[in-house]
Design an enzyme around this catalytic site. Sequence first.
Site, PDB file in Angstrom:
ATOM      1  CG  HIS A   8      -0.062  -0.028   2.496  1.00 23.86           C
ATOM      2  ND1 HIS A   8       0.474   1.070   3.056  1.00 23.86           N
ATOM      3  CD2 HIS A   8      -0.003  -1.005   3.348  1.00 23.86           C
ATOM      4  CE1 HIS A   8       1.006   0.627   4.015  1.00 23.86           C
ATOM      5  NE2 HIS A   8       0.855  -0.723   4.218  1.00 23.86           N
ATOM      6  CG  ASN A  14       3.995   3.428   6.474  1.00 22.73           C
ATOM      7  OD1 ASN A  14       3.238   3.347   5.457  1.00 22.73           O
ATOM      8  ND2 ASN A  14       4.146   2.418   7.169  1.00 22.73           N
ATOM      9  CD  GLU A  79       2.430  -5.743   7.977  1.00 20.51           C
ATOM     10  OE1 GLU A  79       2.821  -6.791   8.105  1.00 20.51           O
ATOM     11  OE2 GLU A  79       3.087  -4.788   7.420  1.00 20.51           O
ATOM     12  CG  ASN A  81      -2.139  -7.846  16.112  1.00 20.72           C
ATOM     13  OD1 ASN A  81      -1.496  -6.815  16.782  1.00 20.72           O
ATOM     14  ND2 ASN A  81      -3.209  -7.967  16.208  1.00 20.72           N
TER      15      ASN A  81
END
Length: 174
Positions: A8, A14, A79, A81
């Site tokens: 993504h 990020n 994703e 965890n």
Amino acid sequence: MKVYIVRHGEVPHNALKMYNNKNEDLTDKGIIQALELRDKIKNIKFDIVISSPLLRTIHTENILTYYDDSIITDDRLKERNCGDLSGQPIEITDREEYWNYYTTIQYGTSENIQVFFKRVYDFLEELKTKDYESVLIVAHSGVSKAFSGYFEGIQDGKFLNRGLKNCEIKDYEL
């Protein structure tokens, strides 16, 4: 079957270099990254597009497919965890160790890497049974690390630098 995996576009955690469990949307930069990737892949015909169910992957997938509303999601593409590491800077852990397949260290309540990889491998094993020629998967850095392990082998078990960057694409033969 040709399998393309895309990570993504950028999301706030990020940019902040933080762990996060929250279901975040793309930043403006993340949207631009997805638009740029869309231009690069516009001539590839996909039989099916499968996405993680998280907002950031669905938004990326929507941009890549010109907002085609036939989104197929699979929870196994979520994703890894990070558990109670959520909201913490990534430097709180030894990143090499966090992404070491053979680690014996457990960071808080984060998902065990081997359990996580098995979840992704189960998805790929099921995908093998389908009759597709070209598949686009929109997922996460950790999922791309698991793909690397599946297709390229576990090797030394170090996966920190084996994941995709935001809106990077990689293809494999399944």
